[in-house]
Design a protein around this motif. Structure first.
Motif, PDB file in Angstrom:
ATOM      1  N   LEU A  52       0.837  -1.206   0.000  1.00  0.00           N
ATOM      2  CA  LEU A  52       0.000   0.000   0.000  1.00  0.00           C
ATOM      3  C   LEU A  52       0.869   1.254   0.000  1.00  0.00           C
ATOM      4  O   LEU A  52       0.600   2.210  -0.743  1.00  0.00           O
ATOM      5  CB  LEU A  52      -0.926   0.001   1.210  1.00  0.00           C
ATOM      6  N   LEU A  53       1.901   1.247   0.816  1.00  0.00           N
ATOM      7  CA  LEU A  53       2.797   2.389   0.893  1.00  0.00           C
ATOM      8  C   LEU A  53       3.454   2.654  -0.455  1.00  0.00           C
ATOM      9  O   LEU A  53       3.457   3.786  -0.940  1.00  0.00           O
ATOM     10  CB  LEU A  53       3.864   2.161   1.967  1.00  0.00           C
ATOM     11  N   ARG A  54       3.974   1.618  -1.095  1.00  0.00           N
ATOM     12  CA  ARG A  54       4.625   1.788  -2.402  1.00  0.00           C
ATOM     13  C   ARG A  54       3.640   2.315  -3.444  1.00  0.00           C
ATOM     14  O   ARG A  54       3.999   3.138  -4.282  1.00  0.00           O
ATOM     15  CB  ARG A  54       5.238   0.478  -2.873  1.00  0.00           C
ATOM     16  N   ARG A  55       2.405   1.831  -3.402  1.00  0.00           N
ATOM     17  CA  ARG A  55       1.407   2.270  -4.386  1.00  0.00           C
ATOM     18  C   ARG A  55       1.075   3.753  -4.259  1.00  0.00           C
ATOM     19  O   ARG A  55       0.760   4.401  -5.246  1.00  0.00           O
ATOM     20  CB  ARG A  55       0.113   1.479  -4.229  1.00  0.00           C
ATOM     21  N   HIS A  56       1.099   4.273  -3.059  1.00  0.00           N
ATOM     22  CA  HIS A  56       0.601   5.632  -2.841  1.00  0.00           C
ATOM     23  C   HIS A  56       1.673   6.623  -2.421  1.00  0.00           C
ATOM     24  O   HIS A  56       1.398   7.821  -2.337  1.00  0.00           O
ATOM     25  CB  HIS A  56      -0.522   5.597  -1.800  1.00  0.00           C
ATOM     26  N   GLN A  57       2.882   6.161  -2.207  1.00  0.00           N
ATOM     27  CA  GLN A  57       3.940   7.022  -1.690  1.00  0.00           C
ATOM     28  C   GLN A  57       4.229   8.210  -2.609  1.00  0.00           C
ATOM     29  O   GLN A  57       4.319   9.346  -2.147  1.00  0.00           O
ATOM     30  CB  GLN A  57       5.208   6.208  -1.462  1.00  0.00           C
ATOM     31  N   ARG A  58       4.337   7.972  -3.885  1.00  0.00           N
ATOM     32  CA  ARG A  58       4.691   9.046  -4.821  1.00  0.00           C
ATOM     33  C   ARG A  58       3.625  10.152  -4.827  1.00  0.00           C
ATOM     34  O   ARG A  58       3.944  11.336  -4.793  1.00  0.00           O
ATOM     35  CB  ARG A  58       4.860   8.494  -6.232  1.00  0.00           C
ATOM     36  N   ARG A  59       2.346   9.735  -4.834  1.00  0.00           N
ATOM     37  CA  ARG A  59       1.272  10.733  -4.857  1.00  0.00           C
ATOM     38  C   ARG A  59       1.207  11.500  -3.538  1.00  0.00           C
ATOM     39  O   ARG A  59       0.948  12.702  -3.529  1.00  0.00           O
ATOM     40  CB  ARG A  59      -0.063  10.064  -5.147  1.00  0.00           C
ATOM     41  N   VAL A  60       1.435  10.814  -2.426  1.00  0.00           N
ATOM     42  CA  VAL A  60       1.416  11.484  -1.132  1.00  0.00           C
ATOM     43  C   VAL A  60       2.576  12.483  -1.054  1.00  0.00           C
ATOM     44  O   VAL A  60       2.388  13.629  -0.641  1.00  0.00           O
ATOM     45  CB  VAL A  60       1.467  10.462   0.027  1.00  0.00           C
ATOM     46  N   LEU A  61       3.757  12.058  -1.458  1.00  0.00           N
ATOM     47  CA  LEU A  61       4.907  12.976  -1.457  1.00  0.00           C
ATOM     48  C   LEU A  61       4.655  14.189  -2.345  1.00  0.00           C
ATOM     49  O   LEU A  61       4.974  15.326  -1.971  1.00  0.00           O
ATOM     50  CB  LEU A  61       6.170  12.248  -1.906  1.00  0.00           C
ATOM     51  N   SER A  62       4.052  13.957  -3.493  1.00  0.00           N
ATOM     52  CA  SER A  62       3.753  15.053  -4.411  1.00  0.00           C
ATOM     53  C   SER A  62       2.754  16.026  -3.799  1.00  0.00           C
ATOM     54  O   SER A  62       2.923  17.256  -3.893  1.00  0.00           O
ATOM     55  CB  SER A  62       3.208  14.477  -5.716  1.00  0.00           C
ATOM     56  N   LEU A  63       1.733  15.503  -3.173  1.00  0.00           N
ATOM     57  CA  LEU A  63       0.732  16.355  -2.533  1.00  0.00           C
ATOM     58  C   LEU A  63       1.353  17.174  -1.403  1.00  0.00           C
ATOM     59  O   LEU A  63       1.112  18.374  -1.297  1.00  0.00           O
ATOM     60  CB  LEU A  63      -0.418  15.503  -1.997  1.00  0.00           C
ATOM     61  N   ILE A  64       2.166  16.531  -0.592  1.00  0.00           N
ATOM     62  CA  ILE A  64       2.818  17.240   0.515  1.00  0.00           C
ATOM     63  C   ILE A  64       3.733  18.333  -0.034  1.00  0.00           C
ATOM     64  O   ILE A  64       3.723  19.458   0.455  1.00  0.00           O
ATOM     65  CB  ILE A  64       3.605  16.256   1.407  1.00  0.00           C
ATOM     66  N   ALA A  65       4.502  18.007  -1.048  1.00  0.00           N
ATOM     67  CA  ALA A  65       5.410  18.990  -1.644  1.00  0.00           C
ATOM     68  C   ALA A  65       4.635  20.193  -2.169  1.00  0.00           C
ATOM     69  O   ALA A  65       5.073  21.339  -2.035  1.00  0.00           O
ATOM     70  CB  ALA A  65       6.222  18.353  -2.763  1.00  0.00           C
ATOM     71  N   HIS A  66       3.473  19.936  -2.730  1.00  0.00           N
ATOM     72  CA  HIS A  66       2.637  21.028  -3.251  1.00  0.00           C
ATOM     73  C   HIS A  66       2.102  21.904  -2.121  1.00  0.00           C
ATOM     74  O   HIS A  66       2.060  23.119  -2.238  1.00  0.00           O
ATOM     75  CB  HIS A  66       1.492  20.449  -4.072  1.00  0.00           C
ATOM     76  N   LEU A  67       1.704  21.278  -1.016  1.00  0.00           N
ATOM     77  CA  LEU A  67       1.108  22.031   0.090  1.00  0.00           C
ATOM     78  C   LEU A  67       2.137  22.735   0.963  1.00  0.00           C
ATOM     79  O   LEU A  67       1.907  23.846   1.423  1.00  0.00           O
ATOM     80  CB  LEU A  67       0.254  21.097   0.962  1.00  0.00           C
TER      81      LEU A  67
END
Length: 91
Positions: A52-67
């Motif tokens: 689960l972490l591998r599947r969503h890690q990139r999108r979560v990191l991207s969202l955090i970087a944006h915010l």
């Protein structure tokens, strides 16, 4: 302020988990596979959580970087988000 952002990020993470499959097609099958992984992770299967972490890690990191817009904080906040998600799994 950071606590507010972190709570918002956690909510956004769960929204992405719920809607990610619809964007890629095969929604019902992908959703069922995701739910199976979540149930396995809730049962203590660490490999399921890692998937689960591998599947969503990139999108979560991207969202955090944006915010956050502060590169030094992105990975720290992501780690806190995933840690909180992991702790919430048994619920």
């Amino acid at each position: 302020m950071l606590a507010f952002r972190l709570n918002s990020l956690e909510i956004a993470f769960w929204v992405m988990v719920g809607h990610d499959e619809e964007a890629t097609g095969g929604a019902a099958l992908a959703r069922e596979e995701e739910h199976k992984l979540i149930r396995r992770a809730q049962g203590g299967e660490h490999e399921a959580f890692e998937t689960l972490l591998r599947r969503h890690q990139r999108r979560v990191l991207s969202l955090i970087a944006h915010l956050v817009r502060q590169p030094a904080d992105v990975e720290d906040i992501a780690q806190q988000v995933f840690f909180k998600v992991y702790l919430a799994l048994p619920r």
